[in-house]
Design an enzyme around this catalytic site. Structure first.
Site, mmCIF file in Angstrom:
data_model
loop_
_atom_site.group_PDB
_atom_site.id
_atom_site.type_symbol
_atom_site.label_atom_id
_atom_site.label_comp_id
_atom_site.label_asym_id
_atom_site.label_seq_id
_atom_site.Cartn_x
_atom_site.Cartn_y
_atom_site.Cartn_z
ATOM 1 N N LYS A 2 -120.628 -81.231 51.142
ATOM 2 C CA LYS A 2 -120.731 -80.072 52.035
ATOM 3 C C LYS A 2 -119.336 -79.591 52.416
ATOM 4 O O LYS A 2 -118.453 -80.398 52.704
ATOM 5 C CB LYS A 2 -121.527 -80.470 53.279
ATOM 6 C CG LYS A 2 -121.851 -79.319 54.219
ATOM 7 C CD LYS A 2 -122.659 -79.819 55.418
ATOM 8 C CE LYS A 2 -123.057 -78.678 56.344
ATOM 9 N NZ LYS A 2 -123.830 -79.175 57.519
ATOM 10 N N SER A 60 -128.158 -76.617 58.216
ATOM 11 C CA SER A 60 -127.020 -75.935 57.644
ATOM 12 C C SER A 60 -126.572 -76.496 56.295
ATOM 13 O O SER A 60 -125.903 -75.807 55.535
ATOM 14 C CB SER A 60 -125.837 -75.991 58.602
ATOM 15 O OG SER A 60 -125.403 -77.323 58.796
ATOM 16 N N SER A 62 -129.427 -80.698 60.502
ATOM 17 C CA SER A 62 -128.829 -80.014 59.352
ATOM 18 C C SER A 62 -128.809 -80.795 58.042
ATOM 19 O O SER A 62 -128.523 -80.223 56.994
ATOM 20 C CB SER A 62 -127.402 -79.571 59.681
ATOM 21 O OG SER A 62 -127.417 -78.406 60.455
#
Lengths: 93, 480
Positions: free
Chosen positions: B76, B150, B174
């Protein structure tokens, strides 16, 4: 509820140069969000201790041992503007 | 090779049946094939992946790799990677190249076979990746739908077979919510289990890095790689790291499972999602677990309290983006006007909303009503969990109240978007480990079930999650 004047004040505290259009939209959206957050006011929280950290950590100490810092050139490599081997900023007003 | 789990691939690399380089090549070929449609990544790093894979092969030849090192991974874009652009999904960090790697990556010995930096909602704020400044990722199960967020890019990459696994971060759900929406496993470890040093901060009292994987064994292996104390993160726990694979296959027998009423039988949870959760509960019972209703009376206050605590911490953490030391600068005559312009142009709409809520909640005259009260609500939530864990080993609920929603559907309605995290937020507020495991399908889309357990009981949590995997009909298959 929150007024446009309050939105401008908070934006100023947060150093966000919102446009007039953004201020008006933000007023409406923050109003709705703050109203939903108000739900916590219905709880009786008298005498309940606050939680700042889920593991309840207090002061975490480590030995104060010197080590090599990040070289200055490395730190400045990603800066938007550099002058005399330092971060440069516009006039401080 | 792309059909294997990360664990299976790692064994083959260790046993020299395939090379890490071949694995990296296979993943990069798959990326070439699907990335245009799925858009999981902000930055791809194929040369770096191949070079490091070569080094891993050399070390495997001399007998010295740990299993997780063999498997290519998506990271990420909120985790700092030395010399590789790290944007946090924000325009304000476009082109930013960190000068060090996040501590969580340290057990890869500098040779992490990183395929690229995965897309995300800006500064990890959002549930769909629609808040990314670099475009929306697609759900590989239905390209018209969001992958969740996210960590949506990480989830989409794993679901699409663009590599075997990924790292995400979880502040209010997330890791778990996108895992649920994309039909993969997502684990948020106990707060403090994984070092946050080099993880670009969103809400520091809630953030944790976690594995996003094809199955539970892979999640255990990747947790093994990233867990551990770090003197550079004062909130990282000095608790010994156990063997996360050791208890995996002990089954459901004897597990005390609590089905959380307040997160399951509530408005907003789709009937199809509830059915999957209830069917998992019945099947666990059939496999020897005991299942009873559990209650978390303050769970419904988790969401509003979170939307005070998280934005408050955001307003502080995002103050550092001021156009001085790194990132975007929009020129102006004076320094204050430079701050205002830089921040207004650099941040997207959701980041600004959260900064505004947080600044307001912390401002003079409002602090007691908002932040101080929210911290007390947090205590109440923790007390609820403590009571529940005196009766149960794990708590079961949906991960997300709905299946993947359509792109654009919630983008102008912050409250609807925030409600995506209603089931996942309580674990963050209490710092507990929680995992999402695919439980089945609803409307042809994956449904994740969430399991939560007490602090630092990941071995038992993973065992329970593995037991769920055993009883459901869902098996990982690459999409699209």
């Amino acid at each position: 509820m929150i007024s446009e004047e309050q939105v401008r004040h908070v934006a100023d505290l947060a150093r966000l140069g919102l446009t007039d259009e953004e201020v008006s939209k933000m007023r409406d959206q923050l109003g709705v969000i703050l109203e939903s957050i108000e739900k916590i006011s219905e709880l009786d929280l008298e005498g309940v201790p606050p939680t700042a950290n889920p593991l309840n950590l207090t002061n975490v100490l480590r030995p104060d041992t010197p080590r090599e810092p990040l070289p200055r050139e490395e730190a400045l490599r990603v800066a938007p503007e550099v002058m005399d081997n330092m971060f440069a900023v516009p006039r401080i007003d | 090779m792309l059909e294997l789990t990360a664990y299976e691939l790692a064994e083959k690399v260790r046993d020299r049946e395939v090379s890490a380089r071949e694995a990296a090549e296979a993943a990069l070929a798959r990326i070439d094939e699907v990335e245009e449609r799925v858009r999981s990544f902000i930055t791809l790093t194929p040369e770096l992946a191949l070079e490091r894979a070569g080094r891993v092969d050399e070390r495997a030849g001399s007998g010295g790799i740990r299993l997780w090192e063999a498997v290519p991974i998506a990271v990420k874009d909120v985790l700092s990677t030395r010399g590789v652009q790290t944007t946090c999904g924000s325009k304000i960090l476009e082109g930013f190249e960190p000068v060090y790697d996040a501590s969580a990556l340290r057990n890869f010995g500098g040779d992490m076979i990183m395929l690229g930096k995965a897309n995300m909602d800006e500064f990890a704020m959002g549930s769909s990746t629609e808040n990314s400044a670099y475009g929306v990722s697609r759900n590989p199960w239905d390209l018209e739908r969001v992958p969740g967020g996210s960590s949506g890019g990480s989830a989409a990459a794993v679901a699409a077979g663009e590599g075997w696994w990924a790292l995400g971060t979880d502040t209010g759900g997330s890791v778990r919510q996108p895992a649920a929406l994309c039909g993969i496993v997502g684990l948020k470890p106990t707060y403090g289990r994984v070092s946050r040093y080099g993880l670009i901060a969103f809400a520091s009292s809630l953030d944790q890095i976690g594995p996003m994987t094809r199955d539970v064994r892979d999640a255990a292996l990747l947790l093994q790689a990233v867990a551990g104390h770090d003197p550079r993160d004062s909130t990282s726990a000095g608790v010994e790291v156990p063997d996360y694979l050791a208890e995996l296959d002990r089954g459901a027998e004897g597990l005390r499972v609590g089905l959380v009423t307040e997160l399951t039988n509530i408005e907003g949870v789709e009937p199809g999602v509830r059915e999957v959760v209830e069917s998992v509960a019945r099947r666990l019972e059939g496999a020897g677990a005991s299942v009873e209703e559990a209650s978390l009376p303050h769970a419904e206050y988790g969401l509003p309290a979170y939307y005070i605590v998280a934005p408050a911490e955001v307003s502080s953490n995002l103050a550092r983006y001021d156009g001085v030391r790194y990132g975007l600068r929009v020129p102006a005559d004076g320094v204050h006007e430079m701050y205002r312009r830089t921040r207004n142009e650099g941040f997207g709409a959701e980041a600004k909303r959260r900064i505004m809520i947080g600044t307001y909640a912390l401002s003079s005259g409002y602090y007691e009503a908002y932040y101080a009260r929210a911290q007390k609500v947090r205590t109440r939530i923790i007390q609820d969990f403590r009571a529940a864990f005196s009766r149960f080993d794990v708590l079961l609920s949906p991960t997300s109240p709905t299946v993947a929603f359509r792109i654009g559907e919630r983008v102008d309605d912050p409250l609807a978007m925030y409600a995506s995290d209603i089931c996942s937020i309580p674990a963050n507020m209490a710092g507990l480990p929680a995992i999402s495991v695919p439980g089945g399908l609803s409307e042809g889309l994956p449904v994740g079930v969430q399991l939560m357990s007490d602090h630092f009981t990941e071995p038992m949590l993973l065992r329970a999650a593995r037991a769920v995997e055993e009883v459901v009909d869902f098996r990982y298959r690459m999409k699209p």
